[in-house]
Write an enzyme that holds these catalytic residues in place. Structure first.
Site, mmCIF file in Angstrom:
data_model
loop_
_atom_site.group_PDB
_atom_site.id
_atom_site.type_symbol
_atom_site.label_atom_id
_atom_site.label_comp_id
_atom_site.label_asym_id
_atom_site.label_seq_id
_atom_site.Cartn_x
_atom_site.Cartn_y
_atom_site.Cartn_z
ATOM 1 N N HIS A 124 -13.969 21.652 10.911
ATOM 2 C CA HIS A 124 -15.113 22.207 11.634
ATOM 3 C C HIS A 124 -14.611 23.353 12.521
ATOM 4 C CE1 HIS A 124 -13.510 19.838 14.894
ATOM 5 N NE2 HIS A 124 -13.702 18.697 14.228
ATOM 6 N N LYS A 162 -9.436 17.547 22.738
ATOM 7 C CA LYS A 162 -10.421 16.459 22.623
ATOM 8 C C LYS A 162 -9.704 15.129 22.409
ATOM 9 C CE LYS A 162 -13.982 14.675 19.773
ATOM 10 N NZ LYS A 162 -13.000 13.939 18.978
ATOM 11 N N ARG A 216 -16.183 13.060 12.673
ATOM 12 C CA ARG A 216 -16.982 11.829 12.570
ATOM 13 C C ARG A 216 -18.446 12.039 12.988
ATOM 14 N NH1 ARG A 216 -11.837 9.026 14.028
ATOM 15 N NH2 ARG A 216 -11.389 7.603 12.321
ATOM 16 N N GLY A 242 -13.834 23.515 15.517
ATOM 17 C CA GLY A 242 -12.706 23.163 16.375
ATOM 18 C C GLY A 242 -11.396 23.424 15.637
ATOM 19 N N HIS A 243 -11.325 22.959 14.381
ATOM 20 C CA HIS A 243 -10.129 23.223 13.577
ATOM 21 C C HIS A 243 -9.951 24.726 13.370
ATOM 22 C CE1 HIS A 243 -11.207 19.079 11.981
ATOM 23 N NE2 HIS A 243 -9.973 18.907 12.402
ATOM 24 N N GLN A 255 -2.814 5.349 10.506
ATOM 25 C CA GLN A 255 -3.438 5.414 11.827
ATOM 26 C C GLN A 255 -4.818 4.781 11.857
ATOM 27 O OE1 GLN A 255 -3.217 9.894 11.769
ATOM 28 N NE2 GLN A 255 -5.133 9.752 12.894
ATOM 29 N N LEU A 306 -17.250 18.723 19.050
ATOM 30 C CA LEU A 306 -17.142 18.688 17.585
ATOM 31 C C LEU A 306 -16.137 17.626 17.157
ATOM 32 C CD1 LEU A 306 -17.220 22.412 16.422
ATOM 33 C CD2 LEU A 306 -19.079 20.807 16.748
ATOM 34 N N ALA A 353 -12.143 17.663 6.583
ATOM 35 C CA ALA A 353 -13.532 17.773 7.080
ATOM 36 C C ALA A 353 -13.526 18.788 8.224
ATOM 37 C CB ALA A 353 -14.092 16.421 7.501
ATOM 38 N N GLN A 379 -3.716 11.486 22.284
ATOM 39 C CA GLN A 379 -2.874 11.858 21.147
ATOM 40 C C GLN A 379 -2.008 13.065 21.499
ATOM 41 O OE1 GLN A 379 -4.230 12.225 16.905
ATOM 42 N NE2 GLN A 379 -4.457 14.377 17.370
#
Ligand code: PAF
Length: 274
Positions: free
Chosen positions: A32, A147, A185, A34-35, A59, A182, A30, A151
């Site tokens: 966006h 973000k 979800r 950001g990726h 996860q 972004l 998915a 993690q």
């Protein structure tokens, strides 16, 4: 021409024929903007670029959105192709996990606070799959967004703890024009919820302004954030140092302020790095 590869063995074999640096962007799809910024930086900095798309079951906790997590195979492939990815790794869970196998456990404290408290065990799953992916790809550099700050910290520390030979590259959060961070979800949000969600980035912006006015007491900053977030269901507001230890006063260049709030049924994370 981008190659789509479905098994760990096939990807390892293909990468053995490559030379030069390898940049790796692990994702759950998915994709966006950001990726895209992660992939584009990886493209600029490396000879070979690998992106993985794997909605990692370990996860997700019982009752979470594993089944409904957005899956956009064709659009994701197009984005990767246009971003000049060399290898898109698309494994099935059966090729990534065996029964009754070893795994990585997140640190007792910092893996179980904040996001790890809301989702106990989540980071065990994240670290285990990232360890597997890094071992399959053996990249020179791996790219992650700030973000998901907790993690990012846990992965960086795992790489150090296990003396792994990969550089972890952290990149700033990408936002919509109105400030919303972004996230894959975000598609769950109705237009009304999306408006409510803006309180999260707004509250963090306000925290940044307070700090510019030299107001650095964590209590004061957290109170202001809570007031702005009303009436959202707030999972946590925290002021921590880069090692994720709570701090009483903001330290310039060593602080992250984090928020997690539930909007409708969607859990949203955001943070600012001071
Ligand atoms: O941030 C994500 O998309 C995932 O947690 C990751 C790092 C790809 C592991 O499944």
């Amino acid at each position: 021409m981008m190659k789509i590869i479905q098994t760990p063995d096939a990807l390892k074999a293909a990468l053995q024929n490559e030379s030069g640096t390898v940049g790796f962007v692990p994702t759950m799809g998915a994709l966006h903007s950001g990726h895209r910024t992660l992939i584009e930086r990886s493209r600029r900095e490396n000879d070979v670029v690998v992106v993985s798309i794997f909605v990692n079951p370990t996860q997700f906790l019982e009752g979470e959105d594993l089944g409904s997590y957005p899956r956009r195979k064709e659009a994701d492939e197009k984005i990767c192709e246009l971003s000049k990815v060399d290898y898109l790794f698309y494994p099935e869970a059966a090729s990534m996990y065996a029964r009754d196998e070893a795994g990585i456990t997140a640190p007792d404290v910092r893996g179980y606070i904040l996001e790890g408290r809301s989702r106990p065990g989540h980071f065990d799953g994240v670290l285990t799959v990232v360890m597997k992916l890094l071992n399959i790809v053996n990249p020179t550099r791996a790219y992650f967004g700030k973000k998901d700050a907790q993690q990012l910290m846990l992965i960086s520390e795992m790489v150090r703890s296990f003396f792994m030979d990969v550089e972890i590259v952290a990149m700033d959060t990408v936002r919509e024009d109105d400030g919303l961070a972004l996230s894959s979800r975000n598609v769950y949000l109705s237009s009304e919820e999306r408006k409510e969600a803006l309180k999260i980035s707004f509250s963090l912006k306000r925290a940044g302004k307070l700090i510019m006015q030299n107001i650095k007491a964590s209590d004061r900053i957290m109170a202001e954030i809570h007031a702005i977030l009303e009436p959202l269901e707030v999972e946590y507001v925290a002021v921590v140092n880069r090692r994720f230890e709570p701090i009483e006063h903001v330290e310039i260049d060593n602080t992250i302020i984090l928020v997690e709030a539930v909007v409708g049924k969607t859990r949203l994370l955001d943070n600012i790095w001071i």
